[in-house]
Design an enzyme around this catalytic site. Structure first.
Site, mmCIF file in Angstrom:
data_model
loop_
_atom_site.group_PDB
_atom_site.id
_atom_site.type_symbol
_atom_site.label_atom_id
_atom_site.label_comp_id
_atom_site.label_asym_id
_atom_site.label_seq_id
_atom_site.Cartn_x
_atom_site.Cartn_y
_atom_site.Cartn_z
ATOM 1 N N SER A 138 -13.617 -36.093 6.670
ATOM 2 C CA SER A 138 -13.914 -35.702 7.669
ATOM 3 C C SER A 138 -12.980 -35.020 8.661
ATOM 4 C CB SER A 138 -14.683 -36.585 8.610
ATOM 5 O OG SER A 138 -13.804 -37.788 8.993
ATOM 6 N N PHE A 139 -11.559 -35.517 8.690
ATOM 7 C CA PHE A 139 -10.685 -35.151 9.467
ATOM 8 C C PHE A 139 -10.090 -34.003 8.850
ATOM 9 C CE2 PHE A 139 -6.666 -35.012 11.894
ATOM 10 C CZ PHE A 139 -7.228 -35.148 13.349
ATOM 11 N N GLY A 140 -9.910 -34.296 7.405
ATOM 12 C CA GLY A 140 -9.238 -33.002 6.614
ATOM 13 C C GLY A 140 -9.982 -31.734 6.835
ATOM 14 N N PHE A 212 -4.301 -44.292 -1.059
ATOM 15 C CA PHE A 212 -4.197 -43.760 -2.315
ATOM 16 C C PHE A 212 -3.368 -42.311 -2.396
ATOM 17 C CE2 PHE A 212 -8.524 -45.019 -1.074
ATOM 18 C CZ PHE A 212 -8.854 -45.815 -2.034
ATOM 19 N N LYS A 235 -3.116 -42.150 8.577
ATOM 20 C CA LYS A 235 -2.554 -42.969 9.620
ATOM 21 C C LYS A 235 -2.934 -44.447 8.917
ATOM 22 C CE LYS A 235 -3.917 -40.589 13.707
ATOM 23 N NZ LYS A 235 -4.550 -40.622 15.060
ATOM 24 N N LYS A 320 -2.900 -49.312 15.771
ATOM 25 C CA LYS A 320 -4.230 -48.883 16.548
ATOM 26 C C LYS A 320 -5.494 -49.190 15.927
ATOM 27 C CE LYS A 320 -5.612 -44.813 15.293
ATOM 28 N NZ LYS A 320 -6.922 -44.312 14.993
ATOM 29 N N ARG A 384 -14.524 -45.454 13.141
ATOM 30 C CA ARG A 384 -14.875 -46.123 11.941
ATOM 31 C C ARG A 384 -14.302 -47.613 11.938
ATOM 32 N NH1 ARG A 384 -12.959 -41.382 9.784
ATOM 33 N NH2 ARG A 384 -10.905 -42.514 8.872
ATOM 34 N N GLU A 410 -9.172 -47.460 7.876
ATOM 35 C CA GLU A 410 -7.804 -47.688 7.436
ATOM 36 C C GLU A 410 -7.430 -48.995 7.874
ATOM 37 O OE1 GLU A 410 -5.431 -46.578 5.258
ATOM 38 O OE2 GLU A 410 -6.026 -44.324 5.031
#
Length: 471
Positions: A138-140, A212, A235, A320, A384, A410
């Site tokens: 999603s962020f990429g 990964f 992160k 965080k 998430r 993460e």
């Protein structure tokens, strides 16, 4: 009152470029030191007394300032305040305060325009022809769309593993897995061919999950130019090695001099896709490289600040996620707002303790990439990691939670690494340790709350850690 005038308020202590940066002499009209009695003269000129706004502005240590021409204009026209006959003393004082705020705002706007006219003279974006994005999460995807929108003839290549997702992006201009309702720019090209994606790239945005990243980068290392700047969007901490992305990328590429930038800050992918106002930080030990990344990414809806504190930005971004799981657990257990505030405040202190032991600057942790990111991740349902915590606090099993998610949280894998890191630097982190124990299924959320509430009562000294031993 004197104490308030000695230092700027906490919200100005960011880890990015101060936006209130003026020279000491601003020519602002100050508040009247005394309110005149009703029988005083009809007009008066307030006596010079320290003004809160001017104190904040002049306290900045930034080298930026308004132009000399603007200073001359301001010095030529000192402001005075006249009070109408019908005005009461309170009304006159209120008018005076409004005038101060108006003048301060006008100065901010003029300074901002002056600075933008100077800083926008770069042609970096014009010289950039190709950007590659590693990963199609999603962020990429959101960052690929953002960069592609910056310049219509800029080639943005997304290196993916899923051929069907490549087909969807190339033919339908849509990442059907994460953003089925958003159309991607036409200049985004998805591919599974690492050599084609990386060939002649000017910048690389790394968006592969931390756990990964090593294996992924080792597989494409032969196609990576030694001078290709990597901008890391990932992160977290590598579970077995405790390494951050600034250490993972050079090691995997076998190039200790690989140019590196860390991008972090409060930013949800969905809001980036919707072009909502967002602010982030790019951190690099190379000042010129940080400035280049800023010029590449900054836009009308994405504000990019620069920093040289790579460790602070990365460690705050990793920890965080663990704290967000704790916040979610509190929410899932319905422990209330008091508990939430106490837990997040304690977690922020623990992050600061560990980060500063690792060499980070405290201002980084209390700034945009620290507290800013923590607030977003801990308090907003789009997170998430917070979602994982909510479900844990509601009684669900971790395996069931993770199997039902299509994105990586993460904080789950980072939690164990954080505790190992804390032990390495001899830092006690009770809240973060409790999260790791819950994830390892060695402690229930209810038991964790009882243990945390039973910790020795001590003075609330920010710079002092709890004098306890945590298993």
């Amino acid at each position: 009152m004197a104490a308030l005038l000695e230092a700027p308020p906490p919200f100005l202590n960011c880890n990015h470029l101060p936006f209130l940066s003026f020279k000491t002499s601003l020519g602002l009209q100050n508040f009247p030191s005394k309110i005149p009695p009703p029988t005083s003269l009809l007009t008066f000129t307030p006596t010079p007394a320290p003004c809160f706004l001017s104190t904040v502005i002049s306290s900045s240590t930034s080298s930026l300032s308004i132009s000399e021409e603007e200073e001359e204009e301001e010095n030529e026209a000192p402001h005075s305040t006249a009070v109408a006959v019908t005005n009461t003393p309170d009304e006159g004082s209120q008018q005076d305060r409004r005038k101060v705020v108006q003048i301060a705002w006008e100065k901010l706007v003029r300074w901002s325009r002056s600075w933008r006219s100077k800083s926008n003279k770069t042609d970096l974006l014009e010289r950039t022809n190709k950007v590659v994005v590693l990963g199609g999460g999603s962020f990429g995807t959101a960052m690929a769309a953002h960069v592609a929108n910056r310049k219509s003839n800029l080639e943005v290549h997304m290196l993916l593993r899923d051929p069907s997702l490549c087909l969807s992006i190339n033919e339908n201009h849509c990442n059907c897995k994460y953003f089925p309702e958003h159309r991607l720019p036409d200049n985004i090209i998805a591919t599974t061919d690492a050599k084609a994606a990386l060939l002649d790239a000017d910048y690389c945005l790394h968006a592969v999950p931390v756990q990964f990243s090593s294996s992924f980068l080792e597989g494409i290392a032969e196609y990576v130019d030694p001078g290709l700047p990597f901008i890391s969007l990932s992160k977290g901490l590598e579970l077995n090695t405790l390494r951050m992305m600034s250490q993972i990328i050079p090691k995997a590429l076998k190039n200790p001099r690989q140019p590196f930038v860390a991008l972090s800050g409060p930013s949800f992918a969905l809001e980036l896709m919707n072009k909502l106002p967002t602010a982030m930080v790019v951190a690099s030990k190379d000042k010129k490289l940080a400035f280049a990344a800023q010029q590449l990414l900054a836009s009308s809806h994405l504000r990019i600040s620069t920093s040289r504190d790579v460790t602070g930005v990365e460690i705050a971004g990793a920890l965080k996620n663990v704290l967000a799981i704790a916040a979610g657990i509190v929410e899932g257990m319905n422990l209330g707002n008091n508990s939430m505030a106490a837990l997040v405040a304690q977690g922020c202190s623990e992050i600061r303790w560990l980060a500063t032991k690792m060499g980070a600057k405290p201002a980084t942790v209390t700034g945009l990439s620290g507290i800013g990111d923590i607030m977003l991740t801990c308090f907003v349902s789009l997170s998430r990691n917070r979602t994982v915590g909510v479900r844990l606090g509601s009684g669900e099993k971790l395996d069931d939670i993770l199997s039902s998610m299509n994105q990586v949280a993460e904080g789950v894998s980072t939690a164990g690494a954080v505790i190992a890191l804390a032990q390495k630097y001899n830092v006690k982190v009770p809240v973060l340790t409790a999260v790791a124990r819950i994830i390892d299924n060695e402690l229930t959320p209810n038991k964790a709350v009882l243990e945390l509430m039973s910790l020795p009562q001590g003075y609330n000294v920010p710079e002092t850690q709890l004098d306890i031993e945590v298993d």
